[in-house]
Structures are given as structure tokens and as C-alpha cells.
Design a protein around this motif. Structure first.
Motif, short mmCIF file in Angstrom:
data_model
loop_
_atom_site.label_atom_id
_atom_site.label_comp_id
_atom_site.label_asym_id
_atom_site.label_seq_id
_atom_site.Cartn_x
_atom_site.Cartn_y
_atom_site.Cartn_z
N ALA A 140 49.89 146.86 47.54
CA ALA A 140 49.21 146.10 48.58
C ALA A 140 47.77 145.79 48.55
CB ALA A 140 49.98 146.82 49.81
N GLY A 141 47.08 146.57 47.64
CA GLY A 141 45.64 146.45 47.51
C GLY A 141 45.04 147.25 48.29
N TYR A 261 52.03 146.03 53.52
CA TYR A 261 52.04 144.73 53.17
C TYR A 261 51.67 143.95 54.47
CZ TYR A 261 52.88 144.18 48.36
OH TYR A 261 52.68 144.18 46.89
N ALA A 264 48.04 143.86 54.14
CA ALA A 264 47.72 142.88 53.00
C ALA A 264 47.62 141.39 53.42
CB ALA A 264 48.68 143.34 51.76
N ARG A 265 48.70 141.03 54.12
CA ARG A 265 48.67 139.50 54.69
C ARG A 265 47.64 139.39 55.49
NH1 ARG A 265 53.82 140.84 55.23
NH2 ARG A 265 53.67 141.00 57.48
N ARG A 268 44.28 139.21 53.62
CA ARG A 268 44.34 138.05 52.89
C ARG A 268 44.09 136.71 53.56
NH1 ARG A 268 49.68 136.41 48.89
NH2 ARG A 268 48.59 134.99 47.50
N ARG A 269 44.71 136.67 54.68
CA ARG A 269 44.42 135.49 55.40
C ARG A 269 43.13 135.45 56.16
NH1 ARG A 269 50.84 135.48 57.00
NH2 ARG A 269 51.37 134.42 55.04
#
Lengths: 270, 270
Positions: A140-141, A261, A264-265, A268-269
Motif C-alpha cells: 500500500a506504500g 489501501y 493509499a487511495r 494518491r488522489r
């Protein structure tokens, strides 16, 4: 070629299956081609010795070449020696003795990028679960994983295997004081979100409200009894994963996957 | 009170740990208070007999009362009888013999609500993984789980335990023909999304594009080698979970959790 399965060296390697020996020596054993490959590739400075059978040398020439290129000690051993070194029933012909020179907690937090999220495990007891969550956090980073409370040693053989090499990919910090860890995490400017089935915030709502875009520490508790109320109270919010069917809960690793996650989303967004 | 651990009845219950016996009799064993409670609560018509020790009767009066209220056969047994019936090392004093009268695939598909998503496992070999995915599917609100190919029997003791009762919460269909299952799923109007690390679509992009709001069948492959290319090709899209760190993949259960919860969000948001 090392041929004597009863030598002191072999016994010393085998003794790394005991937590007390790992603590005293600061070493642990990575077993199998995946773990050794990731150790050599991403943490060569922490690899002390690689032991490999003739057969495994033929099967994994790139790993052996990478170990030589990193100027590591590579020892050929007989299958009997390898089996005597190992924790597993079916060792796959290659192991590495590694040092765990994980950063201290403050050092790990200071090194985080500004928009990072991390994962804090407290009282997680099962090594397979700990390793699986470390793998998820990596995927998931996440910027790191902290193990606190009476959590299992992530350098346990089963945890190393379950992490599928991720142990060597991201900073791991070990610190027994849960409250002190959460204090340090807060001082580092991270929002603390406790994953808690009785939490006041729904995960989807937290995502929609933009909460997950902040630098975040996700806090996960014991696989059987979760987070005690007094520990959950130390978090900024307690977040529950919505349960749409009739299941009472998710298991630890799948819950961690869903939460990490979600972060992560959001990150990322941005 | 049943007292003879060598009786035919006890042997018959114990033999349910063998897949061949489960197939022949259409019965399986639910072990422990959580599984028995969920069986009695949600699938009482499929419960044939409940066996409970005196101590467990005292510890779980509601389960026993619910079993009586459902007019089930409740037999008191000695701890020795219970241990002789069980697969586990530490049985918790209560088990139920259940029938698996799962719907056929076509029947299960016909009974799906119009906006459902389901989970299809092909060649999933580990019972713990299968049970954990069933639990996740339940939590995420999936309309059912189909096991196909050479997948493990979900009525295996370890799978039942890992499902944490979810086995009794949603329809399970077993059908060995993967291509035939995907055909039936397509005919039922579902979009087939294969979870595939080499997939052409990123999961977040699929979510943003609105793909996940459709009635969907998620297809997951073997825990070690994933989906063979010819099976993945039968899906409408192959979707990869983004890997933000250095992990090569997620394990099956955590990957399923991430995908199924992505569908849950899309369906919830409509």
C-alpha cells in the motif's frame, strides 16, 4: 563447502529461531529464495552470510550473482547442513543470516516523507499475521511499520516468511510502550486512526470527509480481542470498516489491507 | 449423555474430517461456539445434531437455548466424546453436524439481487485462505461465493473455522468447471473481473471509471500462481491492485479484501 551439520556455526545459525538469541545477537534468519533475494537487493548492508546448496545455486543464479556483486559472504553447504540451520520443514536451499539494524522510532519518524502513512501494531501475537500486515503495508506504500506492546517479534521465522520479503523494503521500528509510541507519532504530526469495530467513524465516511489524506498512523490491535478501550482512546479517531453482510468482523490482515489501501487511495488522489 | 468415545456415532462424526465422507454423506462438522451459533442462527434447517459438553452448556446457554428453540437435536456428551469427534486439538465443547445443501450455481445466480457482486475462487488450495475469503465476502456484502476448478472443499474443518461463521451467512456454490461457471455468470448478466497482478486495468482507475458499480463476479486464482492466462482471458477485464511500495503482490485473502471492498464502496455509493 560446509558439510558438518553439527558444527558450531550451524548451531549458531539454528539458534536464531529463538527470540532470546535474536535479541542478544541482533541477527535473524531469512529463509528461501524470495526472502534472500529481497535482502540482497534491498538490504545488502544488513546481510552477514548467505548459505546455499549446490542445487539452489543452479536454480537461483541471479541471487547468488547479486550476493557476490554486493561483496557478501556466500557459503556453499550440503542439504544436510542447510536443513540443520533451518526452522522450516522444507527449506528451499538458500538462507541468509541478517542483522536487524532497524531505525529507532524517532529516527524512523523523522525520516518519513511529509505525506506518509504508517502502520502501528500493538499486541499482535501471531507471526503470520504480523508478516502479512508488513507485506500489505509495503504494497500500500506505507512509510514504515511499528510493532509495540507485547507484539510478536517480526524477525521470527514465520513472520519473515509471511512478509514475503517486505521486511527488507520498509523501515520497521520495535518499541514496547504503546502510549509512548502514539505520543511520538503525534509529535511527528501524524493523525492517529485506530481500526476498531466499535469505532465512531465509518471508513468510507472518513475517506469521503478527506480525513485519510492527512499524514496518518493506522493503529491495529490484537487479532482476537482488538484494541482495549484505553488504547483506542489515545487515537484521534476510531474507525470501523463497514460490515455489509452478517460477518462480525474481518481478520487482522484483511482489515489492515482495507484500511491501508484506503489511505493509499487518499494519498494518491491527494 | 453420550459417554462412549468409540461408539459408531462418534466414529461417524469423526469421519466427516475426510472429504470423501463429506461428499458421500453431504454433511460436515462445525466446531466451536462461533460456528455453531451462526449455524443455529442462520441455517438451522441445515443443522442435523448439536453435541455439547456439560461445561460448554453452562458457558454458552444462549446457543443451546436457540438450538432447542429451533427444535434441533441437542446431545450432551462427555469431554472425551467431544474430543473424539473433533478435528481440532482444543475443541471448545460444542460442535454441530450440518448438511451442506448449498444451492446449485444456476439457482444461486437466479436468486441474486440485481446489483449484487459475487466472488469466484478457482484452484484455491488452502482451506484457511478459502475460509478467510468467504468471511471477507460476507463482510463486504457479496451475494455469494463460488468455488471452482480444483479448489479446496469449503466444508473442510480449517475452512469452516477460518470463515468464522460466514459459511452460514451467504450462498456457497461448488462447481468444478471454471469456464462453465464463468459462462453461467456471464449469462446471468454479471461483469467478470479477474484479480490479476499483470492485469491491464488499475483497481483505482476501474473504480473511478464506474466499472465497479455493475453487477460483478470477482475471479481469484490460486494462492501461489494466481490465474493462468487462459482463465484470466475469460474475464471481461483483468484488474491489478496498485502496488505502491516494493512488494511483488498481496496474498490471496488481502487481495480479495481490497477488491471486494472496492465493489462494496461502488455499490453503496450507487
Amino acid at each position: 563447502v560446509l558439510t558438518n551439520p553439527r558444527s558450531d556455526r550451524v548451531k549458531a545459525v539454528r539458534s536464531l529461531s529463538r527470540r532470546s538469541v535474536r535479541s542478544r545477537t541482533g541477527q535473524f534468519l531469512a529463509e528461501g529464495p524470495q526472502a534472500v533475494r529481497e535482502a540482497v537487493r534491498h538490504a545488502a548492508a544488513d546481510v552477514r552470510d548467505v548459505y546455499v546448496t549446490a542445487q539452489a545455486q543452479q536454480r537461483h543464479p541471479q541471487i547468488v550473482a547479486a550476493a557476490h556483486a554486493a561483496q557478501l559472504w556466500v557459503h556453499e553447504v550440503t542439504p544436510e547442513v542447510l536443513a540443520a540451520m533451518c526452522d522450516t520443514e522444507a527449506p528451499q536451499g538458500i538462507v541468509a543470516v541478517c542483522r536487524w539494524s532497524g531505525p529507532g522510532l524517532d529516527e524512523a519518524l523523522a525520516a518519513l516523507p511529509p505525506d506518509a502513512f504508517v502502520c502501528v501494531l500493538t499486541h499482535v501475537r501471531d507471526p503470520g499475521n504480523a508478516g502479512t500486515v508488513i507485506r500489505c503495508a509495503d504494497a500500500a506504500g506505507a512509510g514504515g511499520v511499528v510493532l509495540t506492546g507485547a507484539s510478536v517479534d517480526p524477525y521470527n521465522g514465520k513472520a519473515v516468511r509471511a512478509s514475503a520479503g517486505s521486511l527488507f523494503h520498509l523501515p520497521l521500528a520495535l518499541d514496547p510502550g504503546t502510549a509512548e509510541v502514539l505520543d511520538a507519532v503525534h509529535r511527528a504530526g501524524l493523525l492517529v486512526l485506530a481500526a476498531d469495530g466499535r469505532g465512531e467513524l465509518d471508513l468510507d465516511d472518513a475517506e469521503d470527509a478527506g480525513l485519510l489524506g492527512a499524514p496518518t498512523a493506522w493503529l491495529f490491535g490484537n487479532e482476537a480481542w482488538g484494541l482495549p478501550a484505553d488504547v483506542a482512546a489515545l487515537a484521534d479517531h476510531r474507525v470501523r470498516i463497514p460490515l455489509h453482510g452478517r460477518a462480525e468482523s474481518l481478520n487482522l490482515a484483511t482489515a489492515a489491507a482495507v484500511c491501508l489501501y484506503a489511505s493509499a487511495r487518499a494519498h494518491r488522489r491527494g
